[in-house]
Design a protein around this motif. Structure first.
Motif, short mmCIF file in Angstrom:
data_model
loop_
_atom_site.label_atom_id
_atom_site.label_comp_id
_atom_site.label_asym_id
_atom_site.label_seq_id
_atom_site.Cartn_x
_atom_site.Cartn_y
_atom_site.Cartn_z
N CYS A 252 -5.18 0.16 6.19
CA CYS A 252 -5.64 1.54 6.39
C CYS A 252 -6.95 1.85 5.66
O CYS A 252 -7.49 2.94 5.80
CB CYS A 252 -4.56 2.54 5.98
N CYS B 101 0.86 -1.18 0.00
CA CYS B 101 0.00 0.00 0.00
C CYS B 101 0.90 1.24 0.00
O CYS B 101 1.84 1.32 0.78
CB CYS B 101 -0.89 0.00 1.24
N CYS C 99 0.31 3.25 3.59
CA CYS C 99 0.77 2.78 4.90
C CYS C 99 1.84 1.69 4.84
O CYS C 99 2.41 1.31 5.85
CB CYS C 99 -0.42 2.27 5.72
N ASN D 109 -7.38 2.36 2.56
CA ASN D 109 -7.16 3.16 1.34
C ASN D 109 -7.82 2.48 0.13
O ASN D 109 -7.57 1.33 -0.17
CB ASN D 109 -5.64 3.29 1.14
N CYS E 135 -6.85 -1.32 0.79
CA CYS E 135 -5.83 -1.72 1.76
C CYS E 135 -6.50 -2.35 2.98
O CYS E 135 -7.44 -1.79 3.55
CB CYS E 135 -4.99 -0.52 2.18
ZN ZN Z 1 -2.71 1.00 3.52
#
Ligand code: ZN
Length: 178
Positions: free
Chosen positions: A23, A6, A9, A25, A20
């Motif tokens: 996180c 990712c 993160c 995302n 992700c």
């Molecule tokens: Zn992430």
């Protein structure tokens, strides 16, 4: 195996991850670009998922050349001028058109004489004849057909036409049908 992380993160992810797992995302591969060598281990479905999640895939020069070649070939096939006809093919085509208009002239005269002109079916029989007398422009056409008689019964018939070829027209000078 190329490892994918990712970009927000750093969580290692599967290439077909939709987001992700760490996180959340939505575009975990944004700003990530795989070159041709790095993308090789993955199949097209995985690469598509990767691109959907923001990643980029660079195509190799070889792939670009192959793609360009295929596009050029398609353009060539679509836009290339058709090869001109040879004199023999031109003569055959002209003969075919002449025969077709002689046949139509005879059919037209026949249909004037039928009880039910709309019922006519031309049989394209082996007994059909088109004879060209090139010397005096006299033609002969013999066609086999079926049509309804006055009782509405489909009957077989044969028509013979004598024609004169004048200019680009055929004039029927004699017709007989049985
Ligand atoms: Zn992430």
């Amino acid at each position: 195996m190329t490892k994918i992380y990712c970009t927000q993160c750093g969580q290692p992810l599967s290439i077909s991850a939709k987001q992700c797992t760490e996180c959340g995302n939505q575009y975990p591969f944004k700003t990530l670009t795989l070159n041709a060598k790095e993308s090789k281990p993955f199949d097209s479905k995985e690469l598509k998922a990767f691109q959907k999640a923001g990643g980029k895939v660079k195509t190799s020069w070889f792939q670009k050349i192959v793609t360009l070649g295929i596009i050029s070939l398609i353009l060539y096939l679509v836009f290339s001028p058709s090869t001109p006809l040879t004199p023999e093919e031109q003569a055959a085509e002209a003969k075919r058109l002449l025969e077709s208009s002689a046949r139509h002239a005879c059919q037209y005269q026949l249909e004037q004489r039928l009880y039910v002109p709309d019922s006519v079916e031309y049989l394209n029989d082996t007994l059909d004849r088109i004879v060209i007398d090139q010397g005096k422009n006299n033609w002969f056409v013999q066609l086999n057909y079926k049509s309804k008689n006055r009782m509405g019964v489909m009957l077989r018939g044969q028509v013979q036409c004598s024609l004169i070829h004048k200019g680009d027209k055929f004039i029927v000078t004699g017709i007989s049908s049985k």
